[in-house]
Each structure stands twice: as structure tokens, then as C-alpha cells.
Motif scaffolding. Structure first.
Motif, PDB file in Angstrom:
ATOM      1  N   LEU A 156      72.918  24.795  23.189  1.00 39.37           N
ATOM      2  CA  LEU A 156      73.601  26.029  23.572  1.00 39.37           C
ATOM      3  C   LEU A 156      72.874  27.243  23.027  1.00 39.37           C
ATOM      4  O   LEU A 156      72.009  27.132  22.152  1.00 39.37           O
ATOM      5  CB  LEU A 156      75.046  26.030  23.095  1.00 39.37           C
ATOM      6  CG  LEU A 156      75.311  26.065  21.588  1.00 39.37           C
ATOM      7  CD1 LEU A 156      76.628  26.778  21.306  1.00 39.37           C
ATOM      8  CD2 LEU A 156      75.386  24.650  21.019  1.00 39.37           C
ATOM      9  N   VAL A 157      73.237  28.398  23.546  1.00 40.05           N
ATOM     10  CA  VAL A 157      72.762  29.686  23.062  1.00 40.05           C
ATOM     11  C   VAL A 157      73.960  30.468  22.561  1.00 40.05           C
ATOM     12  O   VAL A 157      74.979  30.557  23.261  1.00 40.05           O
ATOM     13  CB  VAL A 157      72.072  30.500  24.184  1.00 40.05           C
ATOM     14  CG1 VAL A 157      71.600  31.849  23.643  1.00 40.05           C
ATOM     15  CG2 VAL A 157      70.895  29.728  24.759  1.00 40.05           C
ATOM     16  N   VAL A 158      73.864  30.990  21.352  1.00 43.27           N
ATOM     17  CA  VAL A 158      74.885  31.909  20.848  1.00 43.27           C
ATOM     18  C   VAL A 158      74.280  33.304  20.921  1.00 43.27           C
ATOM     19  O   VAL A 158      73.223  33.564  20.341  1.00 43.27           O
ATOM     20  CB  VAL A 158      75.307  31.550  19.417  1.00 43.27           C
ATOM     21  CG1 VAL A 158      76.365  32.525  18.919  1.00 43.27           C
ATOM     22  CG2 VAL A 158      75.849  30.116  19.379  1.00 43.27           C
ATOM     23  N   LEU A 159      74.932  34.189  21.658  1.00 37.60           N
ATOM     24  CA  LEU A 159      74.356  35.471  22.049  1.00 37.60           C
ATOM     25  C   LEU A 159      75.223  36.629  21.564  1.00 37.60           C
ATOM     26  O   LEU A 159      76.115  37.091  22.279  1.00 37.60           O
ATOM     27  CB  LEU A 159      74.230  35.498  23.579  1.00 37.60           C
ATOM     28  CG  LEU A 159      73.328  36.538  24.222  1.00 37.60           C
ATOM     29  CD1 LEU A 159      71.882  36.334  23.800  1.00 37.60           C
ATOM     30  CD2 LEU A 159      73.426  36.439  25.749  1.00 37.60           C
ATOM     31  N   PRO A 160      74.988  37.131  20.344  1.00 39.94           N
ATOM     32  CA  PRO A 160      75.724  38.321  19.889  1.00 39.94           C
ATOM     33  C   PRO A 160      75.179  39.580  20.569  1.00 39.94           C
ATOM     34  O   PRO A 160      73.974  39.841  20.539  1.00 39.94           O
ATOM     35  CB  PRO A 160      75.449  38.350  18.377  1.00 39.94           C
ATOM     36  CG  PRO A 160      74.813  37.035  18.042  1.00 39.94           C
ATOM     37  CD  PRO A 160      74.130  36.582  19.285  1.00 39.94           C
ATOM     38  N   TYR A 194      60.618  33.217  14.710  1.00 39.90           N
ATOM     39  CA  TYR A 194      60.437  34.092  15.868  1.00 39.90           C
ATOM     40  C   TYR A 194      61.301  33.709  17.066  1.00 39.90           C
ATOM     41  O   TYR A 194      61.357  34.444  18.055  1.00 39.90           O
ATOM     42  CB  TYR A 194      58.967  34.110  16.285  1.00 39.90           C
ATOM     43  CG  TYR A 194      58.079  34.794  15.278  1.00 39.90           C
ATOM     44  CD1 TYR A 194      57.871  36.165  15.321  1.00 39.90           C
ATOM     45  CD2 TYR A 194      57.486  34.068  14.251  1.00 39.90           C
ATOM     46  CE1 TYR A 194      57.073  36.795  14.384  1.00 39.90           C
ATOM     47  CE2 TYR A 194      56.683  34.692  13.305  1.00 39.90           C
ATOM     48  CZ  TYR A 194      56.478  36.055  13.375  1.00 39.90           C
ATOM     49  OH  TYR A 194      55.694  36.683  12.438  1.00 39.90           O
ATOM     50  N   ALA A 195      61.972  32.564  17.004  1.00 39.10           N
ATOM     51  CA  ALA A 195      62.795  32.130  18.137  1.00 39.10           C
ATOM     52  C   ALA A 195      64.080  32.946  18.212  1.00 39.10           C
ATOM     53  O   ALA A 195      64.627  33.370  17.195  1.00 39.10           O
ATOM     54  CB  ALA A 195      63.124  30.647  18.004  1.00 39.10           C
ATOM     55  N   GLY A 196      64.563  33.149  19.422  1.00 38.37           N
ATOM     56  CA  GLY A 196      65.864  33.782  19.611  1.00 38.37           C
ATOM     57  C   GLY A 196      65.848  35.273  19.834  1.00 38.37           C
ATOM     58  O   GLY A 196      66.923  35.894  19.864  1.00 38.37           O
ATOM     59  N   ILE A 234      70.466  26.635  19.777  1.00 40.37           N
ATOM     60  CA  ILE A 234      70.873  25.373  19.175  1.00 40.37           C
ATOM     61  C   ILE A 234      70.399  24.263  20.107  1.00 40.37           C
ATOM     62  O   ILE A 234      70.837  24.174  21.259  1.00 40.37           O
ATOM     63  CB  ILE A 234      72.404  25.284  18.995  1.00 40.37           C
ATOM     64  CG1 ILE A 234      72.938  26.524  18.270  1.00 40.37           C
ATOM     65  CG2 ILE A 234      72.773  24.006  18.264  1.00 40.37           C
ATOM     66  CD1 ILE A 234      72.459  26.703  16.852  1.00 40.37           C
ATOM     67  N   ILE A 235      69.477  23.438  19.610  1.00 39.13           N
ATOM     68  CA  ILE A 235      68.886  22.372  20.419  1.00 39.13           C
ATOM     69  C   ILE A 235      69.122  21.049  19.703  1.00 39.13           C
ATOM     70  O   ILE A 235      68.740  20.888  18.540  1.00 39.13           O
ATOM     71  CB  ILE A 235      67.377  22.607  20.636  1.00 39.13           C
ATOM     72  CG1 ILE A 235      67.140  23.972  21.325  1.00 39.13           C
ATOM     73  CG2 ILE A 235      66.774  21.485  21.473  1.00 39.13           C
ATOM     74  CD1 ILE A 235      65.684  24.342  21.478  1.00 39.13           C
ATOM     75  N   GLY A 236      69.775  20.130  20.374  1.00 41.02           N
ATOM     76  CA  GLY A 236      70.096  18.859  19.742  1.00 41.02           C
ATOM     77  C   GLY A 236      71.011  19.014  18.547  1.00 41.02           C
ATOM     78  O   GLY A 236      70.958  18.229  17.597  1.00 41.02           O
ATOM     79  N   GLY A 237      71.853  20.053  18.584  1.00 40.56           N
ATOM     80  CA  GLY A 237      72.802  20.298  17.505  1.00 40.56           C
ATOM     81  C   GLY A 237      72.229  21.011  16.302  1.00 40.56           C
ATOM     82  O   GLY A 237      72.944  21.242  15.325  1.00 40.56           O
ATOM     83  N   ARG A 238      70.946  21.403  16.356  1.00 35.23           N
ATOM     84  CA  ARG A 238      70.298  22.064  15.227  1.00 35.23           C
ATOM     85  C   ARG A 238      69.734  23.417  15.663  1.00 35.23           C
ATOM     86  O   ARG A 238      69.204  23.553  16.772  1.00 35.23           O
ATOM     87  CB  ARG A 238      69.138  21.221  14.677  1.00 35.23           C
ATOM     88  CG  ARG A 238      69.524  19.824  14.250  1.00 35.23           C
ATOM     89  CD  ARG A 238      70.369  19.827  13.007  1.00 35.23           C
ATOM     90  NE  ARG A 238      69.718  20.491  11.880  1.00 35.23           N
ATOM     91  CZ  ARG A 238      70.270  20.653  10.687  1.00 35.23           C
ATOM     92  NH1 ARG A 238      71.498  20.209  10.465  1.00 35.23           N
ATOM     93  NH2 ARG A 238      69.625  21.267   9.717  1.00 35.23           N
ATOM     94  N   ALA A 276      67.673  24.851  29.544  1.00 35.56           N
ATOM     95  CA  ALA A 276      68.894  24.277  30.117  1.00 35.56           C
ATOM     96  C   ALA A 276      70.036  24.111  29.121  1.00 35.56           C
ATOM     97  O   ALA A 276      70.552  23.011  28.925  1.00 35.56           O
ATOM     98  CB  ALA A 276      68.581  22.928  30.764  1.00 35.56           C
ATOM     99  N   PRO A 277      70.481  25.203  28.473  1.00 32.03           N
ATOM    100  CA  PRO A 277      71.629  25.062  27.574  1.00 32.03           C
ATOM    101  C   PRO A 277      72.880  24.661  28.347  1.00 32.03           C
ATOM    102  O   PRO A 277      73.060  25.044  29.503  1.00 32.03           O
ATOM    103  CB  PRO A 277      71.777  26.467  26.980  1.00 32.03           C
ATOM    104  CG  PRO A 277      71.195  27.375  28.017  1.00 32.03           C
ATOM    105  CD  PRO A 277      70.049  26.597  28.606  1.00 32.03           C
ATOM    106  N   GLN A 278      73.724  23.882  27.682  1.00 30.12           N
ATOM    107  CA  GLN A 278      74.984  23.502  28.300  1.00 30.12           C
ATOM    108  C   GLN A 278      75.972  24.662  28.309  1.00 30.12           C
ATOM    109  O   GLN A 278      76.866  24.715  29.158  1.00 30.12           O
ATOM    110  CB  GLN A 278      75.595  22.326  27.541  1.00 30.12           C
ATOM    111  CG  GLN A 278      74.760  21.055  27.577  1.00 30.12           C
ATOM    112  CD  GLN A 278      75.152  20.119  26.450  1.00 30.12           C
ATOM    113  OE1 GLN A 278      74.863  20.381  25.291  1.00 30.12           O
ATOM    114  NE2 GLN A 278      75.818  19.026  26.792  1.00 30.12           N
ATOM    115  N   ALA A 279      75.834  25.571  27.341  1.00 28.88           N
ATOM    116  CA  ALA A 279      76.772  26.687  27.232  1.00 28.88           C
ATOM    117  C   ALA A 279      76.064  27.899  26.637  1.00 28.88           C
ATOM    118  O   ALA A 279      75.074  27.772  25.915  1.00 28.88           O
ATOM    119  CB  ALA A 279      77.963  26.305  26.359  1.00 28.88           C
TER     120      ALA A 279
END
Length: 306
Positions: free
Chosen positions: A135-139, A160-162, A149-153, A244-247
Motif C-alpha cells: 500500500l501507499v500512505v499519502l499524507p 529517497y523512496a516516497g 509499504i511493500i510486503g508489509g514493510r 500495484a498497491p492494493q490500497a
């Protein structure tokens, strides 16, 4: 880790440090405090002063509890593996060895990382992202950050990611990062307020005022809001294409608009998505406690040697 074990979590922000003493593998807050981030006259902060303030906060929260680990998260570009604050534009440090300095000032196991990734970890495990591995958490606030968050981590990419706010969406305007047309210049809370004022000639206090104008049928608000929604939908489509995030979990000031944002954003996403997996849109659940709770989760893992 048994439910009797306590950890201290510290979330260093640009203006404020939030901290909490928590207990249990699912962190339960026992007590908390907030202090202003120490600043110099020019508005920057020395990393040394921040470390000293964090050490004092940990001592205050630890009184009578003997916590077994500490988690500290900071803003900017953060190399989690080397435990270095690579760069903070707002607070002014560069390549500072936070892990080493904090370990010298605070006894016991220590976790160090990035504030947004920590908040993303908390939303993934405790909040709106539960049940998803990717998933992606997008503030969406003054700028637009992101936690992948990839594979729960959380995925760091050396710090530099995100940087989702710097996906190029349009031909302009110029961004301080050196590119043109970055997402956060069109769709951040501050950008929505600024662009509405520029278009209408009416000053507003923030994106919430633009949302109010939109509900009242204001044409300028409708245009600015629509452009922000389109930019966000295009950015999310790019993320869907890449991993391809699920959410996608939406947080920050703009997400407070609720259905006024998620309704048209979901509809526009449906129009843009073709071969990609269409991510579910959710609103963040943990508010401004996400960073602290994420730091607590990191501290628990540090205590357990993970």
C-alpha cells in the motif's frame, strides 16, 4: 514481547516534537508530551540540540517505568539503514549521524527512522491499511509525502523512496526541487489554497476554506479542486503502474474533506485505470499520532532484535 514491556516513541517534527510512553506489542499510550522543536534565530535547528531535547524527553517519560527500547523518527531525507539524517530543508541538517548520537545519549536498544515511513507503518499495522501487504500512505499537507509499504514493510530506498509530491504531473509551475509541474504544487493543501487565491483574488486560510467554497457552488473552487483531484488521480495511476498497491491511504489536511475528495478522486481514477490494478482508497485513521505509534512499533522491533 509481553504486554508489560514499555517503550518510548519520539516523533520529531518541523515545529513540534511529539512523544509517548507506550506498552504492549500493539502500542497502548500510557502518557505523552509535546514540546517545541528547538530552533535557532534563523528558524533552523541544530541536530545536536534536537538530540539533547530528545534525550531529555526520553528521561522524563521513562521515570518510574524503565522502558526497554526507544524509537525516534525525524523528517527530511533519512537513511534508515545507516541511521543518518541525510538532509532536512526545514530544519537545516545534512548527513548527521543521528543513530550514533542518540545511542550515546540514550541507553538501551534504539530504533531510528523517517517520520512519514513510520506513520505509514503504523497505518499499515494499526490503522486504515490493515489487511493489505502492499500500500501507499499519502499524507497531503503543506507538501505531499508518501510511505511505500511493500510486503508489509516500509521501503526506504536509502532514504529517497516516497517523494510522491515530486512526481511530475503538469508542464508547470517551477518547483523548488528543480523540476516543473510537481504534484504538490497542484494538489497539496497549501497549493489548493494558494491557487484558489490566485484565481479568485480572495484570500483563504487553507484548503478547508476552498472546500467550504466548493460546497457553496463557487466556480473558482470547483476548478481548483478539480485540477487537484485530477493530479492526484494521475499520480496514483503512476503508482499503480509501477508497483500495484492494493490500497492508497489518504491523510493530511486535504483528506479531512472526506467524500468531497475521495468521491471525485475515485471516479477519476476509474477513468484513468486501464491495465493496472485499481487500488482501494481509504482515509487515514491515526491522525497526528501515526508517527509516534510507528516509532513505537520500530522500538518494539529493536527490542526484539528484528
Amino acid at each position: 514481547m509481553s504486554s508489560s514491556h514499555a517503550v518510548v516513541a519520539v516523533d520529531v517534527g518541523g515545529t513540534e516534537i511529539k512523544a509517548a510512553l507506550t506498552r504492549g506489542p500493539v502500542p497502548s499510550v500510557l502518557r505523552q508530551l509535546r514540546r517545541a522543536t528547538p530552533k535557532l534565530a534563523d528558524g533552523t535547528a541544530t541536530a545536536e540540540a534536537v538530540v539533547a531535547e530528545v534525550a531529555d524527553i526520553v528521561a522524563v517519560l521513562s521515570e518510574g517505568e524503565n522502558p526497554e527500547a526507544v524509537g525516534v523518527v525525524v523528517p527530511g531525507i533519512v537513511d534508515d539503514e545507516r541511521r543518518i539524517g541525510v538532509f532536512s530543508a526545514n530544519l537545516g541538517w545534512r548527513d548527521y549521524p543521528f543513530g550514533e548520537a542518540l545511542a550515546a545519549a540514550i541507553p538501551g536498544p534504539l530504533a531510528f527512522g523517517h517520520d512519514v515511513r513510520a506513520g505509514g507503518l503504523a497505518e499499515a499495522r494499526l490503522g486504515a491499511g490493515q489487511g493489505f501487504d502492499d500500500l501507499v500512505v499519502l499524507p497531503i499537507g503543506t507538501g505531499i509525502a508518501g510511505a511505500l509499504i511493500i510486503g508489509g514493510r516500509p521501503h526506504s530506498g536509502g532514504g529517497y523512496a516516497g517523494e510522491i509530491g515530486h512526481l511530475v504531473i503538469a508542464d508547470g509551475p517551477d518547483c523548488a526541487c528543480g523540476q516543473r509541474g510537481c504534484l504538490e504544487l497542484i494538489a497539496s493543501s497549501s497549493a489548493v489554497a494558494r491557487r484558489y487565491t490566485e484565481r479568485s483574488g480572495r484570500a483563504v486560510g487553507g484548503a478547508v476554506d476552498v472546500a467550504t467554497a466548493l460546497r457553496a457552488g463557487d466556480a473558482d473552487a470547483k476548478l481548483v479542486w478539480g485540477e487537484a483531484v485530477d493530479a492526484l488521480a494521475r499520480a496514483i495511476t503512476q503508482l499503480a503502474t509501477l508497483f500495484a498497491p492494493q490500497a492508497v491511504v489518504l491523510g493530511g489536511g486535504l483528506a479531512l474533506a472526506g467524500e468531497l475528495l475521495t468521491g471525485p478522486l475515485g471516479a477519476r481514477l476509474d477513468e484513468l485505470i486501464t491495465i493496472q490494478r485499481r487500488p482501494e482508497l481509504r482515509r487515514a485513521a491515526l491522525g497526528d499520532q501515526a508517527g509516534c505509534l510507528g516509532a513505537a512499533l520500530m522500538a518494539i522491533e529493536a527490542r526484539e532484535g528484528r
